[in-house]
Enzyme design. Structure first.
Site, mmCIF file in Angstrom:
data_model
loop_
_atom_site.group_PDB
_atom_site.id
_atom_site.type_symbol
_atom_site.label_atom_id
_atom_site.label_comp_id
_atom_site.label_asym_id
_atom_site.label_seq_id
_atom_site.Cartn_x
_atom_site.Cartn_y
_atom_site.Cartn_z
ATOM 1 N N ASN A 297 0.858 -1.247 0.024
ATOM 2 C CA ASN A 297 -0.134 -0.043 0.071
ATOM 3 C C ASN A 297 1.038 1.362 -0.068
ATOM 4 O O ASN A 297 1.403 1.470 1.164
ATOM 5 C CB ASN A 297 -1.149 0.126 1.061
ATOM 6 C CG ASN A 297 -1.919 1.122 1.566
ATOM 7 O OD1 ASN A 297 -1.917 2.208 0.763
ATOM 8 N ND2 ASN A 297 -2.364 1.421 2.696
ATOM 9 N N TRP A 298 1.034 1.845 -0.975
ATOM 10 C CA TRP A 298 1.966 2.913 -1.392
ATOM 11 C C TRP A 298 1.213 4.196 -0.603
ATOM 12 O O TRP A 298 2.024 5.446 -0.493
ATOM 13 C CB TRP A 298 2.094 3.271 -2.685
ATOM 14 C CG TRP A 298 2.808 2.217 -3.456
ATOM 15 C CD1 TRP A 298 3.115 0.947 -3.094
ATOM 16 C CD2 TRP A 298 3.355 2.217 -4.807
ATOM 17 N NE1 TRP A 298 4.133 0.255 -4.141
ATOM 18 C CE2 TRP A 298 4.066 1.197 -5.110
ATOM 19 C CE3 TRP A 298 3.453 3.531 -5.713
ATOM 20 C CZ2 TRP A 298 4.876 0.902 -6.448
ATOM 21 C CZ3 TRP A 298 4.307 3.210 -6.923
ATOM 22 C CH2 TRP A 298 4.879 2.026 -7.162
ATOM 23 N N GLY B 206 2.074 1.784 10.990
ATOM 24 C CA GLY B 206 3.105 2.974 10.605
ATOM 25 C C GLY B 206 3.832 3.359 12.033
ATOM 26 O O GLY B 206 4.415 4.512 12.029
ATOM 27 N N SER C 148 3.370 -2.542 10.412
ATOM 28 C CA SER C 148 4.983 -2.599 10.394
ATOM 29 C C SER C 148 5.516 -4.017 9.993
ATOM 30 O O SER C 148 6.555 -4.377 10.520
ATOM 31 C CB SER C 148 5.179 -1.959 11.961
ATOM 32 O OG SER C 148 4.758 -1.002 11.978
ATOM 33 N N GLY D 58 2.992 -1.320 4.367
ATOM 34 C CA GLY D 58 2.843 0.123 4.007
ATOM 35 C C GLY D 58 4.302 0.658 4.070
ATOM 36 O O GLY D 58 4.997 0.415 2.999
ATOM 37 N N GLY D 59 4.901 1.176 4.994
ATOM 38 C CA GLY D 59 6.142 1.721 4.757
ATOM 39 C C GLY D 59 7.280 0.929 4.164
ATOM 40 O O GLY D 59 7.950 1.442 3.277
HETATM 41 C C1 PEP Z 1 -0.745 -0.180 6.205
HETATM 42 O O1 PEP Z 1 -1.102 1.124 6.218
HETATM 43 O O2 PEP Z 1 -1.499 -0.846 5.647
HETATM 44 C C2 PEP Z 1 0.206 -0.682 6.931
HETATM 45 C C3 PEP Z 1 0.382 -2.034 7.324
HETATM 46 O O3 PEP Z 1 1.368 0.249 7.168
HETATM 47 P P1 PEP Z 1 2.844 -0.157 7.950
HETATM 48 O O4 PEP Z 1 3.435 -1.276 7.187
HETATM 49 O O5 PEP Z 1 3.714 1.137 7.406
HETATM 50 O O6 PEP Z 1 2.489 -0.329 9.406
#
Ligand code: PEP
Length: 256
Positions: free
Chosen positions: A10-11, A174, A214, A235-236
């Site tokens: 997920n950008w 995040g 994360s 995400g990140g």
């Molecule tokens: C997300 O937004 O779907 C997500 C899991 O973000 P992150 O990996 O940055 O926690």
């Protein structure tokens, strides 16, 4: 039977078109050996068509991050499922916690979007998850149960094969905090039970349930090895081709 692993990136609101082109190209080049892991990248709306041109002849699928449920009309700023489909997208993230938190999405709007996505041949990735307060109050399963029942209201059994669920504890998104594999597995197993109650065991056993929060190369193996964790929504760590492709390669090893 272990379901084959699905890794989605997920950008969020990152990457201009030239940056998106570069990242998509790098991911494609680093994943040419992948055969068993389903890979999905979800750039912002503006970059969907650009990214599709890069990945259309590869094993990588295209997904969007949101959509509106109406077909067309006077809804300034909104994007329909048909429009997404026309960019080459096959998937759409629905009900991400950031959409619920900042843009007022509810279980009802999630359900409308899921139905519209399915009607237009898009596969929804439905996000559910609890806040830190809810976890501390020991109501995680009730909260997630309500979100699952809401999202699946009036969904036909035959559509379930086209749906992915992503369990994303909000406190882990995040923040760098990850649910332990045991904490995540417990909720995943509960979600599978809920789906068995709503539909049947066969539907529940074949449902892909991703974990999100994360996920990075350092923790992917222990999370993805859990019985009921069938993938990751990243995400990140998906914004760098190196870390995203490392997670995909860890999944591929587990898929063997
Ligand atoms: C997300 O937004 O779907 C997500 C899991 O973000 P992150 O990996 O940055 O926690």
């Amino acid at each position: 039977m272990k379901r084959s692993i699905v890794i989605a990136g997920n950008w969020k609101m990152h990457k201009t078109n030239s940056e998106a082109l570069q990242l998509a190209n790098q991911i494609r080049m680093k994943t040419t050996d992948i055969q068993k892991t389903r890979m999905i990248i979800c750039p912002p709306f503006t970059a969907l068509s650009v990214v599709y041109e890069v990945i259309k002849d590869s094993a990588i699928h295209l997904g969007a991050q949101n959509m509106f449920w109406e077909k067309e009309g006077a809804y300034t700023g909104e994007i329909s499922a048909g429009m997404l489909k026309s960019t080459g997208a096959d998937y759409v993230i629905i009900g991400h916690s950031e959409r619920r938190q900042y843009f007022g999405e509810t279980d009802e709007t999630v359900n409308k979007k899921v139905k519209a996505a399915l009607e237009n041949g898009l596969k929804p990735i439905i996000c559910v998850g609890e806040t830190l307060e809810q976890r501390e109050e020991n109501i995680t399963i009730q909260v997630v149960g309500k979100q699952i029942r809401g999202a699946f209201a009036d969904i036909a059994e035959e559509d379930m094969q086209n749906i992915i669920v992503a369990y994303e504890p909000i406190w882990a998104i995040g923040t760098g905090k990850t649910a332990t594999p045991e904490q995540a597995e417990e909720v995943h197993a509960e979600i599978r039970k809920m789906v068995a109650d709503l539909f049947n065991d066969t539907v529940a056993e074949s449902l892909i349930i991703q974990y999100g929060g994360s996920v990075k190369p350092e923790n992917a193996q222990s999370l993805l090895s859990q019985q009921d964790i069938d993938g990751a929504l990243v995400g990140g760590a998906c914004l760098k081709a190196d870390s995203f492709s490392s997670i995909i390669h860890i999944a591929e090893e587990l898929n063997k």
